[in-house]
Design a protein around this motif. Sequence first.
Motif, PDB file in Angstrom:
ATOM      1  N   ARG A  33       4.944   2.734  14.370  1.00 45.57           N
ATOM      2  CA  ARG A  33       5.790   2.253  13.265  1.00 45.57           C
ATOM      3  C   ARG A  33       6.025   3.674  12.309  1.00 45.57           C
ATOM      4  O   ARG A  33       6.730   3.470  11.313  1.00 45.57           O
ATOM      5  CB  ARG A  33       5.073   1.361  12.201  1.00 45.57           C
ATOM      6  N   GLY A  34       5.509   4.798  12.591  1.00 47.11           N
ATOM      7  CA  GLY A  34       5.618   5.974  11.813  1.00 47.11           C
ATOM      8  C   GLY A  34       5.020   5.633  10.422  1.00 47.11           C
ATOM      9  O   GLY A  34       5.660   6.394   9.480  1.00 47.11           O
ATOM     10  N   THR A  35       4.040   5.072  10.099  1.00 48.39           N
ATOM     11  CA  THR A  35       3.295   4.822   9.004  1.00 48.39           C
ATOM     12  C   THR A  35       1.886   5.052   9.025  1.00 48.39           C
ATOM     13  O   THR A  35       1.178   5.259  10.135  1.00 48.39           O
ATOM     14  CB  THR A  35       3.453   3.432   8.362  1.00 48.39           C
ATOM     15  N   SER A  36       1.059   5.139   7.858  1.00 49.36           N
ATOM     16  CA  SER A  36      -0.419   5.175   7.943  1.00 49.36           C
ATOM     17  C   SER A  36      -0.786   3.770   7.910  1.00 49.36           C
ATOM     18  O   SER A  36      -0.189   2.761   7.697  1.00 49.36           O
ATOM     19  CB  SER A  36      -0.787   5.795   6.509  1.00 49.36           C
ATOM     20  N   VAL A  37      -2.049   3.825   8.247  1.00 51.16           N
ATOM     21  CA  VAL A  37      -3.045   2.498   8.284  1.00 51.16           C
ATOM     22  C   VAL A  37      -3.014   1.908   7.264  1.00 51.16           C
ATOM     23  O   VAL A  37      -2.943   0.831   6.942  1.00 51.16           O
ATOM     24  CB  VAL A  37      -4.476   2.932   8.979  1.00 51.16           C
ATOM     25  N   THR A  38      -3.210   2.883   6.107  1.00 51.12           N
ATOM     26  CA  THR A  38      -3.285   2.389   4.712  1.00 51.12           C
ATOM     27  C   THR A  38      -1.884   1.545   4.251  1.00 51.12           C
ATOM     28  O   THR A  38      -2.098   0.565   3.571  1.00 51.12           O
ATOM     29  CB  THR A  38      -3.731   3.487   3.682  1.00 51.12           C
ATOM     30  N   ALA A  39      -1.059   2.093   4.603  1.00 50.11           N
ATOM     31  CA  ALA A  39       0.473   1.616   4.082  1.00 50.11           C
ATOM     32  C   ALA A  39       0.615   0.333   5.001  1.00 50.11           C
ATOM     33  O   ALA A  39       1.012  -0.642   4.611  1.00 50.11           O
ATOM     34  CB  ALA A  39       1.460   2.373   4.388  1.00 50.11           C
ATOM     35  N   LEU A  40       0.102   0.219   6.129  1.00 54.03           N
ATOM     36  CA  LEU A  40       0.169  -1.094   7.208  1.00 54.03           C
ATOM     37  C   LEU A  40      -0.839  -1.998   6.407  1.00 54.03           C
ATOM     38  O   LEU A  40      -0.060  -3.402   6.277  1.00 54.03           O
ATOM     39  CB  LEU A  40      -0.264  -0.861   8.435  1.00 54.03           C
ATOM     40  N   VAL A  41      -1.847  -1.697   6.030  1.00 56.25           N
ATOM     41  CA  VAL A  41      -2.777  -2.693   5.495  1.00 56.25           C
ATOM     42  C   VAL A  41      -2.359  -3.217   4.108  1.00 56.25           C
ATOM     43  O   VAL A  41      -2.413  -4.380   3.755  1.00 56.25           O
ATOM     44  CB  VAL A  41      -4.128  -1.962   5.273  1.00 56.25           C
ATOM     45  N   GLU A  42      -1.576  -2.311   3.249  1.00 56.22           N
ATOM     46  CA  GLU A  42      -1.055  -2.698   1.876  1.00 56.22           C
ATOM     47  C   GLU A  42      -0.079  -3.915   2.124  1.00 56.22           C
ATOM     48  O   GLU A  42       0.015  -4.632   1.376  1.00 56.22           O
ATOM     49  CB  GLU A  42      -0.533  -1.584   1.405  1.00 56.22           C
ATOM     50  N   ALA A  43       0.745  -3.625   3.556  1.00 53.81           N
ATOM     51  CA  ALA A  43       1.799  -4.732   3.791  1.00 53.81           C
ATOM     52  C   ALA A  43       1.363  -5.920   4.033  1.00 53.81           C
ATOM     53  O   ALA A  43       1.739  -6.965   3.697  1.00 53.81           O
ATOM     54  CB  ALA A  43       2.773  -4.062   4.894  1.00 53.81           C
ATOM     55  N   ILE A  44       0.219  -5.758   4.758  1.00 57.79           N
ATOM     56  CA  ILE A  44      -0.511  -7.101   5.496  1.00 57.79           C
ATOM     57  C   ILE A  44      -1.281  -7.771   4.308  1.00 57.79           C
ATOM     58  O   ILE A  44      -0.923  -8.801   3.942  1.00 57.79           O
ATOM     59  CB  ILE A  44      -1.624  -6.934   6.291  1.00 57.79           C
ATOM     60  N   ASP A  45      -1.764  -7.093   3.104  1.00 54.94           N
ATOM     61  CA  ASP A  45      -2.268  -7.420   2.070  1.00 54.94           C
ATOM     62  C   ASP A  45      -1.372  -8.238   1.074  1.00 54.94           C
ATOM     63  O   ASP A  45      -1.850  -9.402   0.529  1.00 54.94           O
ATOM     64  CB  ASP A  45      -2.874  -6.398   1.265  1.00 54.94           C
ATOM     65  N   GLN A  46      -0.245  -7.671   1.087  1.00 53.27           N
ATOM     66  CA  GLN A  46       0.707  -8.504   0.271  1.00 53.27           C
ATOM     67  C   GLN A  46       1.235 -10.013   0.651  1.00 53.27           C
ATOM     68  O   GLN A  46       1.684 -10.882  -0.240  1.00 53.27           O
ATOM     69  CB  GLN A  46       1.991  -7.636   0.162  1.00 53.27           C
ATOM     70  N   GLY A  47       1.055 -10.237   1.787  1.00 54.67           N
ATOM     71  CA  GLY A  47       1.694 -11.594   2.511  1.00 54.67           C
ATOM     72  C   GLY A  47       0.388 -12.381   3.200  1.00 54.67           C
ATOM     73  O   GLY A  47       0.664 -13.262   3.515  1.00 54.67           O
ATOM     74  N   ARG A  48      -0.785 -12.117   2.637  1.00 54.65           N
ATOM     75  CA  ARG A  48      -1.973 -12.579   3.264  1.00 54.65           C
ATOM     76  C   ARG A  48      -2.466 -13.951   2.459  1.00 54.65           C
ATOM     77  O   ARG A  48      -1.968 -14.081   1.105  1.00 54.65           O
ATOM     78  CB  ARG A  48      -2.901 -11.684   3.391  1.00 54.65           C
ATOM     79  N   GLU A  49      -3.094 -14.746   3.001  1.00 54.77           N
ATOM     80  CA  GLU A  49      -3.749 -15.909   2.235  1.00 54.77           C
ATOM     81  C   GLU A  49      -5.260 -15.791   2.816  1.00 54.77           C
ATOM     82  O   GLU A  49      -5.492 -15.679   4.128  1.00 54.77           O
ATOM     83  CB  GLU A  49      -3.258 -17.128   2.793  1.00 54.77           C
ATOM     84  N   GLY A  50      -6.112 -15.704   1.982  1.00 56.10           N
ATOM     85  CA  GLY A  50      -7.652 -15.602   2.244  1.00 56.10           C
ATOM     86  C   GLY A  50      -8.210 -14.221   2.394  1.00 56.10           C
ATOM     87  O   GLY A  50      -7.504 -13.116   1.822  1.00 56.10           O
ATOM     88  N   ASN A  51      -8.990 -13.701   3.271  1.00 50.87           N
ATOM     89  CA  ASN A  51      -9.694 -12.606   3.542  1.00 50.87           C
ATOM     90  C   ASN A  51      -8.972 -11.837   4.204  1.00 50.87           C
ATOM     91  O   ASN A  51      -8.315 -11.932   5.326  1.00 50.87           O
ATOM     92  CB  ASN A  51     -11.090 -13.053   4.449  1.00 50.87           C
ATOM     93  N   LEU A  52      -8.874 -10.456   3.842  1.00 50.23           N
ATOM     94  CA  LEU A  52      -8.130  -9.394   4.080  1.00 50.23           C
ATOM     95  C   LEU A  52      -8.498  -8.949   5.725  1.00 50.23           C
ATOM     96  O   LEU A  52      -7.592  -8.715   6.356  1.00 50.23           O
ATOM     97  CB  LEU A  52      -8.105  -8.193   3.289  1.00 50.23           C
ATOM     98  N   SER A  53      -9.852  -8.864   5.918  1.00 53.59           N
ATOM     99  CA  SER A  53     -10.195  -8.757   7.371  1.00 53.59           C
ATOM    100  C   SER A  53      -9.695  -9.527   8.174  1.00 53.59           C
ATOM    101  O   SER A  53      -9.249  -9.085   9.288  1.00 53.59           O
ATOM    102  CB  SER A  53     -11.734  -8.662   7.374  1.00 53.59           C
ATOM    103  N   SER A  54      -9.782 -10.905   7.880  1.00 50.96           N
ATOM    104  CA  SER A  54      -9.135 -11.899   8.769  1.00 50.96           C
ATOM    105  C   SER A  54      -7.600 -11.815   8.797  1.00 50.96           C
ATOM    106  O   SER A  54      -7.110 -11.953  10.080  1.00 50.96           O
ATOM    107  CB  SER A  54      -9.461 -13.511   8.244  1.00 50.96           C
TER     108      SER A  54
END
Length: 67
Positions: A33-54
Amino acid sequence: MVKKRSLLIAGHPTSVTLEEEFWSALKDLAATRGTSVTALVEAIDQGREGNLSSAIRVWVLRQYRGA
């Protein structure tokens, strides 16, 4: 093997524990996607429910399933 890594997410330090296979897949998906792991995790974090690792594991699985 499970690895714990520290990331700065939304300006806050956090640690995420994932199996090495998930870290590797996350890095590959970020590169695709041409992005960093941190940016990707931030995007996942914004839409998550529950535990970030999960949430990361589910997101990676969905990407490989084509969802």
